[in-house]
Write a protein that holds these residues in place. Structure first.
Motif, PDB file in Angstrom:
ATOM      1  N   THR A  17       0.838  -1.197   0.000  1.00  0.00           N
ATOM      2  CA  THR A  17       0.000   0.000   0.000  1.00  0.00           C
ATOM      3  C   THR A  17       0.874   1.248   0.000  1.00  0.00           C
ATOM      4  OG1 THR A  17      -1.695  -1.181   1.255  1.00  0.00           O
ATOM      5  CG2 THR A  17      -1.848   1.228   1.182  1.00  0.00           C
ATOM      6  N   VAL A  18       0.569   2.175  -0.886  1.00  0.00           N
ATOM      7  CA  VAL A  18       1.352   3.400  -1.028  1.00  0.00           C
ATOM      8  C   VAL A  18       0.660   4.538  -0.297  1.00  0.00           C
ATOM      9  CG1 VAL A  18       2.323   5.061  -2.664  1.00  0.00           C
ATOM     10  CG2 VAL A  18       2.271   2.620  -3.235  1.00  0.00           C
ATOM     11  N   TYR A  19       1.429   5.362   0.424  1.00  0.00           N
ATOM     12  CA  TYR A  19       0.885   6.467   1.202  1.00  0.00           C
ATOM     13  C   TYR A  19       1.625   7.757   0.869  1.00  0.00           C
ATOM     14  CZ  TYR A  19      -0.985   2.746   4.213  1.00  0.00           C
ATOM     15  OH  TYR A  19      -1.625   1.629   4.694  1.00  0.00           O
ATOM     16  N   TRP A  20       0.876   8.872   0.989  1.00  0.00           N
ATOM     17  CA  TRP A  20       1.511  10.190   1.016  1.00  0.00           C
ATOM     18  C   TRP A  20       2.181  10.374   2.375  1.00  0.00           C
ATOM     19  CZ3 TRP A  20       2.129  13.804  -2.664  1.00  0.00           C
ATOM     20  CH2 TRP A  20       1.302  13.779  -3.783  1.00  0.00           C
ATOM     21  N   THR A  21       3.282  11.086   2.411  1.00  0.00           N
ATOM     22  CA  THR A  21       3.882  11.483   3.690  1.00  0.00           C
ATOM     23  C   THR A  21       3.550  12.936   3.962  1.00  0.00           C
ATOM     24  OG1 THR A  21       5.960  12.068   2.595  1.00  0.00           O
ATOM     25  CG2 THR A  21       5.785   9.854   3.518  1.00  0.00           C
ATOM     26  N   ALA A  22       2.937  13.197   5.107  1.00  0.00           N
ATOM     27  CA  ALA A  22       2.630  14.573   5.506  1.00  0.00           C
ATOM     28  C   ALA A  22       3.890  15.229   6.078  1.00  0.00           C
ATOM     29  CB  ALA A  22       1.520  14.567   6.553  1.00  0.00           C
ATOM     30  N   PRO A  23       3.941  16.571   6.164  1.00  0.00           N
ATOM     31  CA  PRO A  23       5.122  17.235   6.736  1.00  0.00           C
ATOM     32  C   PRO A  23       5.383  16.777   8.166  1.00  0.00           C
ATOM     33  CG  PRO A  23       3.700  18.820   5.620  1.00  0.00           C
ATOM     34  CD  PRO A  23       2.937  17.528   5.666  1.00  0.00           C
ATOM     35  N   PRO A  24       6.648  16.668   8.574  1.00  0.00           N
ATOM     36  CA  PRO A  24       6.971  16.234   9.940  1.00  0.00           C
ATOM     37  C   PRO A  24       6.429  17.214  10.976  1.00  0.00           C
ATOM     38  CG  PRO A  24       8.914  16.211   8.513  1.00  0.00           C
ATOM     39  CD  PRO A  24       7.855  16.921   7.768  1.00  0.00           C
ATOM     40  N   ARG A  25       5.983  16.695  12.094  1.00  0.00           N
ATOM     41  CA  ARG A  25       5.542  17.506  13.235  1.00  0.00           C
ATOM     42  C   ARG A  25       6.518  17.263  14.371  1.00  0.00           C
ATOM     43  NH1 ARG A  25      -0.606  16.344  14.479  1.00  0.00           N
ATOM     44  NH2 ARG A  25      -0.171  18.026  15.953  1.00  0.00           N
ATOM     45  N   LEU A  26       7.339  18.272  14.667  1.00  0.00           N
ATOM     46  CA  LEU A  26       8.411  18.116  15.646  1.00  0.00           C
ATOM     47  C   LEU A  26       7.856  18.008  17.059  1.00  0.00           C
ATOM     48  CD1 LEU A  26      11.043  20.682  14.334  1.00  0.00           C
ATOM     49  CD2 LEU A  26      10.676  18.308  13.650  1.00  0.00           C
ATOM     50  N   ILE A  27       8.500  17.165  17.856  1.00  0.00           N
ATOM     51  CA  ILE A  27       8.163  17.034  19.275  1.00  0.00           C
ATOM     52  C   ILE A  27       9.190  17.838  20.051  1.00  0.00           C
ATOM     53  CG2 ILE A  27       7.780  15.416  21.165  1.00  0.00           C
ATOM     54  CD1 ILE A  27       7.321  13.241  19.062  1.00  0.00           C
ATOM     55  N   LEU A  28       8.808  19.035  20.472  1.00  0.00           N
ATOM     56  CA  LEU A  28       9.724  19.957  21.152  1.00  0.00           C
ATOM     57  C   LEU A  28       9.113  20.442  22.460  1.00  0.00           C
ATOM     58  CD1 LEU A  28      10.776  22.184  18.112  1.00  0.00           C
ATOM     59  CD2 LEU A  28      12.191  20.465  19.243  1.00  0.00           C
ATOM     60  N   PRO A  29       9.960  20.847  23.418  1.00  0.00           N
ATOM     61  CA  PRO A  29       9.434  21.451  24.645  1.00  0.00           C
ATOM     62  C   PRO A  29       8.748  22.781  24.341  1.00  0.00           C
ATOM     63  CG  PRO A  29      11.764  20.834  24.874  1.00  0.00           C
ATOM     64  CD  PRO A  29      11.427  20.747  23.422  1.00  0.00           C
ATOM     65  N   TRP A  30       7.950  23.261  25.279  1.00  0.00           N
ATOM     66  CA  TRP A  30       7.392  24.613  25.213  1.00  0.00           C
ATOM     67  C   TRP A  30       8.536  25.602  25.069  1.00  0.00           C
ATOM     68  CZ3 TRP A  30       3.119  26.849  24.021  1.00  0.00           C
ATOM     69  CH2 TRP A  30       2.838  28.157  24.434  1.00  0.00           C
TER      70      TRP A  30
END
Length: 230
Positions: A95-108
């Motif tokens: 199955t082929v998928y689009w990759t959405a833009p990365p969402r960074l996990i960062l502190p406040w």
């Protein structure tokens, strides 16, 4: 997944741009591993600490991120197969998928800036870290008075030593009071302003209802006779 934070001064739209790239263990250069850019609206709060961290670290700076997946339409795969090669992934079932833009996990941003300042003080105790500014609340009526003099969101100011605080002034308008904080280099800034006789120039911008003062990310502090601080 793990991603790398990469400074991109080569970006013609914004020389302060920050790129998100696949981590160094993947083949290729930082640019070849490029996944996308951070949004400008996010750079306003976390861009400074991230640029400072990269500048003071002797190793690649990485964090974790979410990568969203969405199944594309079949006709898109047929019509744009060549164009999609760099944007799609395939699972074990084919199955082929689009990759959405990365969402960074960062502190406040406040916590991130405090951590970066502490790390920089440990590695370079005498340095004012580039890009990390001083945040302060507007003095009562100062924002309204400033608007009558300039509509610019970014402008030159003077810093004036006043007891244990620094007054941020635009001409004769006292905009805000800078106080000691674990999130900036107030002590170094105060020392340098006093070495210049109590007054020095800096740069400021308005962001999210507060004043952010940059001592180090634009021009260096200058004395009234225009001699550069060392």
């Amino acid at each position: 997944m793990k991603v790398q934070i990469v400074l991109r001064p080569d970006n013609t739209y914004n020389p302060n741009a920050i790129s998100v790239a696949a981590p160094p263990e993947h083949a290729g250069t930082d640019i070849e591993r490029h996944l996308g850019y951070m949004y400008d609206r996010n750079l306003m709060s976390v861009g400074g600490p991230l640029r400072g961290l990269v500048s003071v670290s002797d190793r690649p700076v990485c964090c974790h991120a979410f990568i969203g997946l969405a199944a594309p339409f079949e006709e898109q795969l047929e019509d744009e197969a060549d164009e999609l090669d760099s944007l799609r992934v395939q699972d074990a079932n084919g199955t082929v998928y689009w990759t959405a833009p990365p969402r960074l996990i960062l502190p406040w941003w406040e916590d991130l800036q405090a951590v970066v300042v502490a790390y920089s003080r440990q590695r370079r105790p005498d340095r004012i870290l580039p890009f990390v500014g001083h945040w302060a609340s507007w003095n009562p009526g100062a924002r309204e008075e400033l608007v009558r003099h300039t509509e610019e969101k970014s402008f030159a100011i003077s810093l004036r030593a006043d007891g244990n605080s620094l007054a941020a002034c635009y001409e004769d308008i006292r905009l805000a009071e800078l106080m000691p904080s674990s999130r900036d280099f107030f002590d170094h800034t105060m020392q340098r302003v006093r070495e210049l006789g109590g007054t020095a120039t800096a740069h400021a911008e308005e962001h999210q209802g507060a004043l952010k003062v940059f001592v180090e990310s634009h021009a260096p502090l200058m004395s009234p006779d225009n001699s550069t601080m060392t």
